[in-house]
Scaffold this motif. Structure first.
Motif, short mmCIF file in Angstrom:
data_model
loop_
_atom_site.label_atom_id
_atom_site.label_comp_id
_atom_site.label_asym_id
_atom_site.label_seq_id
_atom_site.Cartn_x
_atom_site.Cartn_y
_atom_site.Cartn_z
N ASP A 118 1.00 -1.28 0.06
CA ASP A 118 0.17 0.13 0.00
C ASP A 118 1.00 1.42 0.01
OD1 ASP A 118 -2.79 -1.01 2.14
OD2 ASP A 118 -2.31 -1.24 0.07
N THR A 119 0.77 2.13 -0.78
CA THR A 119 1.41 3.51 -0.83
C THR A 119 0.87 4.27 0.32
OG1 THR A 119 1.12 3.29 -3.28
CG2 THR A 119 1.93 5.40 -2.56
N ALA A 120 1.83 4.80 1.05
CA ALA A 120 1.81 5.53 2.16
C ALA A 120 1.17 6.95 1.85
CB ALA A 120 3.15 5.57 2.87
N VAL A 121 1.72 7.85 0.95
CA VAL A 121 1.48 9.00 0.76
C VAL A 121 1.17 8.75 -1.01
CG1 VAL A 121 1.80 11.64 0.38
CG2 VAL A 121 2.59 9.94 2.30
N SER A 122 -0.06 9.06 -1.30
CA SER A 122 -0.36 8.85 -2.88
C SER A 122 -0.91 10.37 -3.41
CB SER A 122 -1.26 7.66 -3.31
OG SER A 122 -2.41 7.83 -2.37
N GLN A 123 -0.40 10.67 -4.38
CA GLN A 123 -0.92 12.00 -5.24
C GLN A 123 -1.26 11.70 -6.66
OE1 GLN A 123 3.31 13.77 -4.08
NE2 GLN A 123 2.24 14.98 -5.74
N THR A 124 -2.40 12.44 -6.87
CA THR A 124 -2.92 12.32 -8.44
C THR A 124 -3.20 13.71 -8.99
OG1 THR A 124 -4.93 11.85 -7.56
CG2 THR A 124 -3.72 9.97 -8.15
N PRO A 125 -2.73 13.79 -10.15
CA PRO A 125 -2.33 12.82 -11.25
C PRO A 125 -0.66 13.05 -11.07
CG PRO A 125 -2.58 15.28 -12.27
CD PRO A 125 -3.23 15.29 -10.83
N LYS A 126 0.04 11.98 -11.72
CA LYS A 126 1.44 12.04 -11.65
C LYS A 126 1.92 12.96 -12.80
CE LYS A 126 5.66 9.41 -11.44
NZ LYS A 126 6.30 8.40 -10.55
N TYR A 127 1.33 13.04 -13.99
CA TYR A 127 1.80 14.01 -14.87
C TYR A 127 0.68 14.81 -15.29
CZ TYR A 127 5.64 10.86 -15.00
OH TYR A 127 6.88 10.29 -14.93
N LEU A 128 0.72 16.18 -15.47
CA LEU A 128 -0.29 16.86 -15.74
C LEU A 128 0.27 18.03 -16.67
CD1 LEU A 128 -3.04 17.83 -15.45
CD2 LEU A 128 -2.34 18.96 -13.39
N VAL A 129 -0.23 18.24 -18.06
CA VAL A 129 0.18 19.17 -18.87
C VAL A 129 -0.98 19.99 -19.10
CG1 VAL A 129 0.92 19.64 -21.18
CG2 VAL A 129 1.98 17.71 -20.09
N THR A 130 -1.08 21.23 -18.94
CA THR A 130 -2.07 22.19 -19.05
C THR A 130 -1.71 23.63 -19.66
OG1 THR A 130 -4.16 23.07 -17.99
CG2 THR A 130 -1.90 23.13 -16.91
N GLN A 131 -2.74 24.16 -20.29
CA GLN A 131 -2.17 25.62 -20.88
C GLN A 131 -2.25 26.78 -19.77
OE1 GLN A 131 -5.47 25.90 -24.03
NE2 GLN A 131 -3.80 25.48 -25.68
#
Lengths: 111, 111
Positions: free
Chosen positions: B1-14
């Protein structure tokens, strides 16, 4: 005020040779000091920490660091480098309410 | 189990868009953080929450707004994104101020 200075931005070693990553600190009180490692595209992982107990601190993966108050240093060492040690290493000092990170040392390991 | 998880891992935006990064920790820690790592690997704390209460708010533009619905979650919302917001954002948690567990990071690229 607390601060850390990592003396080398980049260190290159051959596999099997010793590793030395240098860190000097400045603190107006007895500090806690840490080394974190960041592998490519990964988060930071705590290698070891000094919190006013033994001055020679052993961490994970064979790393250790020695707190030297007279030299205000907390250098990270490992007797024999492995390819998997290639990563970014951060020296960190405790501030009054947060951690203060150094600018990082990139360790390259050549076969 | 991941202790600290964040989403998204990659984000490309304008530029000009609004985006959120979510973070969850399953360690039962009371304190959560957002850190920003710039292109030179410099890591700096942005916010710290203890039990849903804002503790640290560094000099961050008010386009950045953290939200903590409960002590296991700390989300980061960014309005009107700018090119200079491109960075890696790390969520972290801790039970004491000196042992911090980091997520794997969210790579934000603003184009």
């Amino acid at each position: 005020a607390q601060s850390v200075t990592q003396l080398d931005s980049h260190v290159s070693v051959s596999e099997g040779t010793p590793v030395l990553l240098r860190c000097n600190y400045s603190s107006s009180y007895s500090p806690s000091l840490f080394w974190y490692v960041q592998h490519p595209n990964k988060g930071l992982q705590l290698l070891l920490k000094y919190t006013s107990a033994a001055t020679l601190v052993k961490g994970i993966n064979g790393f250790e660091a020695e707190f030297k108050k007279s030299e205000t240093s907390f250098h990270l060492t490992k007797p024999s480098a492995h390819m998997c040690d290639a990563a970014e290493y951060f020296c960190v000092v405790s501030g009054p309410d947060k951690l203060i990170f150094g600018t990082g040392t990139r360790l390259q390991v050549f076969p | 189990d991941t202790a600290v998880s964040q989403t998204p891992k990659y984000l490309v935006t304008q530029m000009g868009n609004d985006k959120s990064i979510k973070c969850e920790q399953n360690l039962g820690h009371d304190t959560m953080y957002w850190y920003k790592q710039d292109s030179k690997k410099f890591l700096k704390i942005m916010f710290s929450y203890n039990n849903k209460e804002l503790i640290i708010n560094e000099t961050v533009p008010n386009r950045f707004s953290p939200k903590s619905p409960d002590k296991a979650h700390l989300n980061l919302h960014i309005n009107s994104l700018e090119l200079g917001d491109s960075a890696v954002y790390f969520c972290a948690s801790s039970q004491d101020p000196y042992t911090i567990y980091f997520g794997e990071g969210s790579w934000l690229t603003v184009v």
